[in-house]
Design a protein around this motif. Sequence first.
Motif, PDB file in Angstrom:
ATOM      1  N   PHE A  57       0.821  -1.212   0.000  1.00 13.03           N
ATOM      2  CA  PHE A  57       0.000   0.000   0.000  1.00 13.03           C
ATOM      3  C   PHE A  57       0.853   1.260   0.000  1.00 13.03           C
ATOM      4  CE2 PHE A  57      -4.238   0.118  -0.619  1.00 13.03           C
ATOM      5  CZ  PHE A  57      -5.045  -0.608   0.244  1.00 13.03           C
ATOM      6  N   ARG A  58       2.109   1.130   0.472  1.00 12.81           N
ATOM      7  CA  ARG A  58       2.945   2.319   0.577  1.00 12.81           C
ATOM      8  C   ARG A  58       3.468   2.764  -0.790  1.00 12.81           C
ATOM      9  NH1 ARG A  58       6.506  -1.841   1.812  1.00 12.81           N
ATOM     10  NH2 ARG A  58       8.704  -1.595   1.272  1.00 12.81           N
ATOM     11  N   PHE A  59       3.272   1.935  -1.802  1.00 14.18           N
ATOM     12  CA  PHE A  59       3.741   2.293  -3.138  1.00 14.18           C
ATOM     13  C   PHE A  59       2.662   3.033  -3.907  1.00 14.18           C
ATOM     14  CE2 PHE A  59       7.563   0.126  -2.639  1.00 14.18           C
ATOM     15  CZ  PHE A  59       7.343  -1.143  -2.147  1.00 14.18           C
ATOM     16  N   LEU A  63      -0.661  -1.323 -11.519  1.00 22.17           N
ATOM     17  CA  LEU A  63      -1.810  -1.222 -10.623  1.00 22.17           C
ATOM     18  C   LEU A  63      -1.512  -0.090  -9.644  1.00 22.17           C
ATOM     19  CD1 LEU A  63      -3.682  -4.191  -8.988  1.00 22.17           C
ATOM     20  CD2 LEU A  63      -3.161  -2.147  -7.681  1.00 22.17           C
ATOM     21  N   TYR A  64      -2.443   0.846  -9.516  1.00 24.45           N
ATOM     22  CA  TYR A  64      -2.243   2.038  -8.705  1.00 24.45           C
ATOM     23  C   TYR A  64      -2.940   1.886  -7.361  1.00 24.45           C
ATOM     24  CZ  TYR A  64      -0.659   3.827 -13.111  1.00 24.45           C
ATOM     25  OH  TYR A  64       0.032   3.988 -14.293  1.00 24.45           O
ATOM     26  N   SER A  65      -2.286   2.364  -6.309  1.00 26.69           N
ATOM     27  CA  SER A  65      -2.850   2.224  -4.972  1.00 26.69           C
ATOM     28  C   SER A  65      -3.998   3.177  -4.740  1.00 26.69           C
ATOM     29  CB  SER A  65      -1.763   2.444  -3.923  1.00 26.69           C
ATOM     30  OG  SER A  65      -0.814   1.419  -3.976  1.00 26.69           O
ATOM     31  N   ASP A  66      -4.002   4.337  -5.397  1.00 22.30           N
ATOM     32  CA  ASP A  66      -5.117   5.255  -5.239  1.00 22.30           C
ATOM     33  C   ASP A  66      -6.053   5.104  -6.430  1.00 22.30           C
ATOM     34  OD1 ASP A  66      -3.336   8.283  -6.281  1.00 22.30           O
ATOM     35  OD2 ASP A  66      -3.663   6.366  -7.247  1.00 22.30           O
ATOM     36  N   SER A  67      -6.934   6.038  -6.576  1.00 17.63           N
ATOM     37  CA  SER A  67      -7.867   6.054  -7.712  1.00 17.63           C
ATOM     38  C   SER A  67      -8.636   4.747  -7.836  1.00 17.63           C
ATOM     39  CB  SER A  67      -7.139   6.340  -9.029  1.00 17.63           C
ATOM     40  OG  SER A  67      -6.449   7.559  -8.977  1.00 17.63           O
ATOM     41  N   GLY A  68      -9.011   4.180  -6.690  1.00 16.27           N
ATOM     42  CA  GLY A  68      -9.793   2.957  -6.752  1.00 16.27           C
ATOM     43  C   GLY A  68      -9.051   1.781  -7.309  1.00 16.27           C
ATOM     44  N   LEU A 110       7.677   4.238  -5.541  1.00 15.86           N
ATOM     45  CA  LEU A 110       7.378   4.768  -4.217  1.00 15.86           C
ATOM     46  C   LEU A 110       6.443   5.976  -4.323  1.00 15.86           C
ATOM     47  CD1 LEU A 110       8.046   4.066  -1.326  1.00 15.86           C
ATOM     48  CD2 LEU A 110       9.944   5.694  -1.419  1.00 15.86           C
ATOM     49  N   THR A 111       6.654   6.804  -5.308  1.00 15.84           N
ATOM     50  CA  THR A 111       5.779   7.947  -5.581  1.00 15.84           C
ATOM     51  C   THR A 111       5.560   8.027  -7.090  1.00 15.84           C
ATOM     52  OG1 THR A 111       7.433   9.669  -6.008  1.00 15.84           O
ATOM     53  CG2 THR A 111       6.972   9.152  -3.700  1.00 15.84           C
ATOM     54  N   ARG A 123       6.753  10.062  -8.899  1.00 11.45           N
ATOM     55  CA  ARG A 123       8.008  10.537  -9.483  1.00 11.45           C
ATOM     56  C   ARG A 123       9.170   9.648  -9.094  1.00 11.45           C
ATOM     57  NH1 ARG A 123       7.938  17.168  -9.604  1.00 11.45           N
ATOM     58  NH2 ARG A 123       5.793  17.406 -10.320  1.00 11.45           N
ATOM     59  N   GLY A 124       8.866   8.451  -8.694  1.00 11.25           N
ATOM     60  CA  GLY A 124       9.900   7.497  -8.327  1.00 11.25           C
ATOM     61  C   GLY A 124      10.294   7.615  -6.864  1.00 11.25           C
ATOM     62  N   PRO A 125      11.305   6.920  -6.466  1.00 11.59           N
ATOM     63  CA  PRO A 125      12.085   5.970  -7.245  1.00 11.59           C
ATOM     64  C   PRO A 125      11.320   4.674  -7.511  1.00 11.59           C
ATOM     65  CG  PRO A 125      12.747   5.864  -4.967  1.00 11.59           C
ATOM     66  CD  PRO A 125      11.740   6.971  -5.055  1.00 11.59           C
ATOM     67  N   ARG A 126      11.779   3.947  -8.488  1.00 11.67           N
ATOM     68  CA  ARG A 126      11.216   2.649  -8.826  1.00 11.67           C
ATOM     69  C   ARG A 126      12.189   1.566  -8.366  1.00 11.67           C
ATOM     70  NH1 ARG A 126       9.022   2.110 -14.675  1.00 11.67           N
ATOM     71  NH2 ARG A 126       7.259   3.124 -13.646  1.00 11.67           N
ATOM     72  N   PHE A 127      11.644   0.612  -7.681  1.00  9.86           N
ATOM     73  CA  PHE A 127      12.432  -0.524  -7.207  1.00  9.86           C
ATOM     74  C   PHE A 127      12.120  -1.735  -8.080  1.00  9.86           C
ATOM     75  CE2 PHE A 127      14.005   1.555  -3.454  1.00  9.86           C
ATOM     76  CZ  PHE A 127      13.033   2.484  -3.149  1.00  9.86           C
ATOM     77  N   TRP A 128      13.151  -2.593  -8.237  1.00  8.79           N
ATOM     78  CA  TRP A 128      13.007  -3.744  -9.123  1.00  8.79           C
ATOM     79  C   TRP A 128      13.289  -5.051  -8.396  1.00  8.79           C
ATOM     80  CZ3 TRP A 128      10.885  -2.830 -13.688  1.00  8.79           C
ATOM     81  CH2 TRP A 128      11.050  -1.590 -14.307  1.00  8.79           C
ATOM     82  N   GLY A 129      12.605  -6.085  -8.859  1.00  8.70           N
ATOM     83  CA  GLY A 129      12.969  -7.424  -8.442  1.00  8.70           C
ATOM     84  C   GLY A 129      14.050  -7.956  -9.367  1.00  8.70           C
TER      85      GLY A 129
END
Length: 119
Positions: A29-31, A51-56, A101-102, A104-110
């Motif tokens: 949810f923090r992403f 998939l976005y945490s906000d906007s439903g 994370l936001t 505007r990033g940062p983006r974390f990868w597996g």
Amino acid sequence: QVQLVESGGGLVQPGGSLRLSCAASGSIFRFYAVGWYRQAPGNQREMVAQLYSDSGSGTKYAEFVKGRFTISRDIAENLVYLQMNSLQLEDTAAYYCGADLTNRGPRFWGQGTQVTVSS
């Protein structure tokens, strides 16, 4: 520290299905967004589904997977899934889980999981 671990890749015949899983360390949810991306040899990494945490909990798909792939999540287990149906030869690639994370990033990868579609 954000850790993402993908699993579920493998070898499948054209028309087959696979489900990829991404296990996140801590609450997803923090992403701002979580997603799946793929990279075939010699190609750039491209977005598959987000998939976005906000906007439903809205979703976004690349045109080439619409109607075939579905992204979903299990909030309680901090898992993100990619259900892939009607797989095609062109879907062969390393698939990566990414978490923003936001907006505007940062983006974390597996580390990625290989999907190979072959007859």
